[in-house]
Scaffold this motif. Structure first.
Motif, PDB file in Angstrom:
ATOM      1  N   ILE A  19     -50.675 -14.866  53.407  1.00 41.55           N
ATOM      2  CA  ILE A  19     -50.379 -15.927  54.372  1.00 41.55           C
ATOM      3  C   ILE A  19     -49.237 -15.546  55.316  1.00 41.55           C
ATOM      4  CG2 ILE A  19     -51.234 -17.765  52.886  1.00 41.55           C
ATOM      5  CD1 ILE A  19     -48.340 -18.443  52.189  1.00 41.55           C
ATOM      6  N   ASP A  20     -48.586 -14.433  55.077  1.00 40.28           N
ATOM      7  CA  ASP A  20     -47.437 -14.011  55.873  1.00 40.28           C
ATOM      8  C   ASP A  20     -47.823 -12.835  56.770  1.00 40.28           C
ATOM      9  OD1 ASP A  20     -45.042 -12.859  56.823  1.00 40.28           O
ATOM     10  OD2 ASP A  20     -43.936 -13.473  55.034  1.00 40.28           O
ATOM     11  N   LYS A  21     -47.684 -13.017  58.081  1.00 40.18           N
ATOM     12  CA  LYS A  21     -48.069 -11.993  59.051  1.00 40.18           C
ATOM     13  C   LYS A  21     -47.279 -10.696  58.844  1.00 40.18           C
ATOM     14  CE  LYS A  21     -48.856 -11.303  63.957  1.00 40.18           C
ATOM     15  NZ  LYS A  21     -48.866 -11.923  65.276  1.00 40.18           N
ATOM     16  N   GLN A  22     -46.009 -10.814  58.541  1.00 44.26           N
ATOM     17  CA  GLN A  22     -45.175  -9.634  58.319  1.00 44.26           C
ATOM     18  C   GLN A  22     -45.649  -8.856  57.085  1.00 44.26           C
ATOM     19  OE1 GLN A  22     -40.990 -10.434  58.321  1.00 44.26           O
ATOM     20  NE2 GLN A  22     -40.437  -8.322  57.883  1.00 44.26           N
ATOM     21  N   ASN A  23     -46.041  -9.569  56.038  1.00 40.25           N
ATOM     22  CA  ASN A  23     -46.585  -8.912  54.849  1.00 40.25           C
ATOM     23  C   ASN A  23     -47.855  -8.129  55.184  1.00 40.25           C
ATOM     24  OD1 ASN A  23     -44.580  -9.861  53.181  1.00 40.25           O
ATOM     25  ND2 ASN A  23     -45.865 -11.329  52.108  1.00 40.25           N
ATOM     26  N   ILE A  24     -48.724  -8.727  55.991  1.00 42.88           N
ATOM     27  CA  ILE A  24     -49.974  -8.071  56.377  1.00 42.88           C
ATOM     28  C   ILE A  24     -49.679  -6.799  57.166  1.00 42.88           C
ATOM     29  CG2 ILE A  24     -52.039  -8.285  57.836  1.00 42.88           C
ATOM     30  CD1 ILE A  24     -52.298  -9.691  55.140  1.00 42.88           C
ATOM     31  N   GLN A  25     -48.739  -6.864  58.102  1.00 45.25           N
ATOM     32  CA  GLN A  25     -48.390  -5.675  58.883  1.00 45.25           C
ATOM     33  C   GLN A  25     -47.814  -4.580  57.985  1.00 45.25           C
ATOM     34  OE1 GLN A  25     -45.788  -7.453  61.770  1.00 45.25           O
ATOM     35  NE2 GLN A  25     -47.452  -7.887  63.200  1.00 45.25           N
ATOM     36  N   GLU A  26     -46.921  -4.965  57.083  1.00 47.75           N
ATOM     37  CA  GLU A  26     -46.324  -4.001  56.161  1.00 47.75           C
ATOM     38  C   GLU A  26     -47.384  -3.418  55.228  1.00 47.75           C
ATOM     39  OE1 GLU A  26     -43.130  -3.894  52.507  1.00 47.75           O
ATOM     40  OE2 GLU A  26     -42.770  -5.329  54.138  1.00 47.75           O
ATOM     41  N   LEU A  27     -48.287  -4.267  54.771  1.00 44.10           N
ATOM     42  CA  LEU A  27     -49.364  -3.836  53.884  1.00 44.10           C
ATOM     43  C   LEU A  27     -50.247  -2.792  54.560  1.00 44.10           C
ATOM     44  CD1 LEU A  27     -50.830  -4.564  51.153  1.00 44.10           C
ATOM     45  CD2 LEU A  27     -52.193  -6.128  52.524  1.00 44.10           C
ATOM     46  N   LYS A  28     -50.636  -3.033  55.802  1.00 44.51           N
ATOM     47  CA  LYS A  28     -51.459  -2.079  56.540  1.00 44.51           C
ATOM     48  C   LYS A  28     -50.734  -0.741  56.695  1.00 44.51           C
ATOM     49  CE  LYS A  28     -54.110  -5.369  59.299  1.00 44.51           C
ATOM     50  NZ  LYS A  28     -54.399  -5.839  60.653  1.00 44.51           N
ATOM     51  N   GLN A  29     -49.456  -0.796  57.039  1.00 46.24           N
ATOM     52  CA  GLN A  29     -48.675   0.440  57.188  1.00 46.24           C
ATOM     53  C   GLN A  29     -48.578   1.182  55.861  1.00 46.24           C
ATOM     54  OE1 GLN A  29     -44.960  -0.949  58.746  1.00 46.24           O
ATOM     55  NE2 GLN A  29     -45.735  -1.171  60.833  1.00 46.24           N
ATOM     56  N   ARG A  30     -48.353   0.440  54.811  1.00 43.63           N
ATOM     57  CA  ARG A  30     -48.208   1.040  53.487  1.00 43.63           C
ATOM     58  C   ARG A  30     -49.502   1.699  53.017  1.00 43.63           C
ATOM     59  NH1 ARG A  30     -45.747  -2.095  48.281  1.00 43.63           N
ATOM     60  NH2 ARG A  30     -45.397  -0.202  47.113  1.00 43.63           N
ATOM     61  N   TYR A  31     -50.622   0.995  53.161  1.00 43.32           N
ATOM     62  CA  TYR A  31     -51.918   1.563  52.790  1.00 43.32           C
ATOM     63  C   TYR A  31     -52.217   2.810  53.631  1.00 43.32           C
ATOM     64  CZ  TYR A  31     -53.349  -2.630  50.096  1.00 43.32           C
ATOM     65  OH  TYR A  31     -53.461  -3.646  49.188  1.00 43.32           O
ATOM     66  N   SER A  32     -51.934   2.729  54.921  1.00 41.12           N
ATOM     67  CA  SER A  32     -52.190   3.848  55.822  1.00 41.12           C
ATOM     68  C   SER A  32     -51.346   5.066  55.439  1.00 41.12           C
ATOM     69  CB  SER A  32     -51.900   3.432  57.262  1.00 41.12           C
ATOM     70  OG  SER A  32     -52.149   4.499  58.139  1.00 41.12           O
ATOM     71  N   ARG A  33     -50.063   4.862  55.200  1.00 41.53           N
ATOM     72  CA  ARG A  33     -49.193   5.974  54.772  1.00 41.53           C
ATOM     73  C   ARG A  33     -49.671   6.556  53.449  1.00 41.53           C
ATOM     74  NH1 ARG A  33     -44.896   2.497  56.313  1.00 41.53           N
ATOM     75  NH2 ARG A  33     -44.575   2.027  54.118  1.00 41.53           N
ATOM     76  N   TYR A  34     -50.065   5.696  52.550  1.00 41.17           N
ATOM     77  CA  TYR A  34     -50.515   6.155  51.237  1.00 41.17           C
ATOM     78  C   TYR A  34     -51.801   6.980  51.348  1.00 41.17           C
ATOM     79  CZ  TYR A  34     -51.384   6.222  46.263  1.00 41.17           C
ATOM     80  OH  TYR A  34     -51.603   6.643  44.984  1.00 41.17           O
ATOM     81  N   MET A  35     -52.758   6.502  52.125  1.00 40.43           N
ATOM     82  CA  MET A  35     -54.008   7.236  52.314  1.00 40.43           C
ATOM     83  C   MET A  35     -53.743   8.583  52.985  1.00 40.43           C
ATOM     84  SD  MET A  35     -56.639   5.655  51.013  1.00 40.43           S
ATOM     85  CE  MET A  35     -58.058   6.330  51.859  1.00 40.43           C
ATOM     86  N   SER A  36     -52.839   8.617  53.955  1.00 43.38           N
ATOM     87  CA  SER A  36     -52.490   9.869  54.628  1.00 43.38           C
ATOM     88  C   SER A  36     -51.830  10.845  53.664  1.00 43.38           C
ATOM     89  CB  SER A  36     -51.555   9.599  55.812  1.00 43.38           C
ATOM     90  OG  SER A  36     -52.190   8.798  56.767  1.00 43.38           O
ATOM     91  N   MET A  37     -50.923  10.345  52.845  1.00 41.72           N
ATOM     92  CA  MET A  37     -50.247  11.188  51.861  1.00 41.72           C
ATOM     93  C   MET A  37     -51.268  11.788  50.895  1.00 41.72           C
ATOM     94  SD  MET A  37     -47.633  10.177  48.804  1.00 41.72           S
ATOM     95  CE  MET A  37     -49.003   9.451  47.922  1.00 41.72           C
ATOM     96  N   LEU A  38     -52.201  10.969  50.430  1.00 40.79           N
ATOM     97  CA  LEU A  38     -53.214  11.450  49.497  1.00 40.79           C
ATOM     98  C   LEU A  38     -54.143  12.469  50.158  1.00 40.79           C
ATOM     99  CD1 LEU A  38     -54.150   8.175  47.600  1.00 40.79           C
ATOM    100  CD2 LEU A  38     -52.738  10.061  46.788  1.00 40.79           C
ATOM    101  N   TYR A  39     -54.458  12.239  51.415  1.00 42.75           N
ATOM    102  CA  TYR A  39     -55.297  13.195  52.132  1.00 42.75           C
ATOM    103  C   TYR A  39     -54.631  14.568  52.164  1.00 42.75           C
ATOM    104  CZ  TYR A  39     -58.193  15.418  55.636  1.00 42.75           C
ATOM    105  OH  TYR A  39     -59.022  16.287  56.275  1.00 42.75           O
ATOM    106  N   LEU A  40     -53.369  14.589  52.535  1.00 44.04           N
ATOM    107  CA  LEU A  40     -52.635  15.859  52.603  1.00 44.04           C
ATOM    108  C   LEU A  40     -52.517  16.511  51.223  1.00 44.04           C
ATOM    109  CD1 LEU A  40     -49.839  14.934  55.150  1.00 44.04           C
ATOM    110  CD2 LEU A  40     -51.872  16.355  55.550  1.00 44.04           C
ATOM    111  N   LYS A  41     -52.420  15.686  50.204  1.00 42.26           N
ATOM    112  CA  LYS A  41     -52.291  16.211  48.837  1.00 42.26           C
ATOM    113  C   LYS A  41     -53.598  16.799  48.319  1.00 42.26           C
ATOM    114  CE  LYS A  41     -50.850  14.795  44.195  1.00 42.26           C
ATOM    115  NZ  LYS A  41     -50.299  13.691  43.389  1.00 42.26           N
TER     116      LYS A  41
END
Length: 167
Positions: free
Chosen positions: A110-132
């Motif tokens: 329900i919190d817009k800031q949480n959604i933005q942070e969540l998207k960034q976090r998932y994106s960084r995590y997926m990128s990190m895993l890709y490189l790994k």
């Protein structure tokens, strides 16, 4: 068909989620990661495929979602190994299956800031895993993979209130 949370499993998930939040703030001896891993085990996705559908109804900052992604990517790697994918095809297979794993995770808050942070976090995590895990020799994340992650997160990570008056 994918895995869908039943109402009982969803209720258990919410109970664990709120228990974790309350107890984590009250007692430092409760480890967040332990509770999140227990939640994954208890909701029953451990026997499902990496692309099994999971709904996270109260995403917050994505702590539980990241644990789900960790679990899903481990499943992706296990499935690729079991399918005897040759090394020269590993990266493409990893790209496809990891994106399917991400695309099967739906998050809501329900919190817009949480959604933005969540998207960034998932994106960084997926990128990190890709490189790994990818066998990409230039150690770069392809633009198409990054765009796919962004499109999936824009579609599957939504701002809404499931239990509020205006639901």
């Amino acid at each position: 068909y994918g895995w869908m949370l039943s109402l009982i499993q969803l209720a258990n998930l919410l109970i664990y989620f709120f228990y974790c939040r309350r107890k984590y703030q009250e007692c430092a001896s409760i480890k967040r990661e332990w509770v999140e891993k227990k939640m994954i085990k208890d909701i029953g996705i451990s026997k499902d495929k990496s692309y099994a559908t999971v709904l996270e109804p109260a995403s917050g900052h994505g702590n539980f979602g990241v644990e789900i992604l960790k679990f899903k990517i481990k499943k992706v790697l296990k499935e690729i190994k079991e399918d005897n994918i040759p090394d020269q095809e590993f990266t493409k297979e990893y790209e496809i299956r990891s994106l399917l794993a991400l695309a099967s995770l739906y998050s809501n808050d329900i919190d817009k800031q949480n959604i933005q942070e969540l998207k960034q976090r998932y994106s960084r995590y997926m990128s990190m895993l890709y490189l790994k895990y990818s066998k990409n020799k230039d150690n770069q994340i392809p633009t198409y993979y990054d765009i796919a992650i962004s499109n999936i997160l824009d579609t599957n990570t939504i701002l809404s209130d499931f239990i509020g008056k205006n639901s």
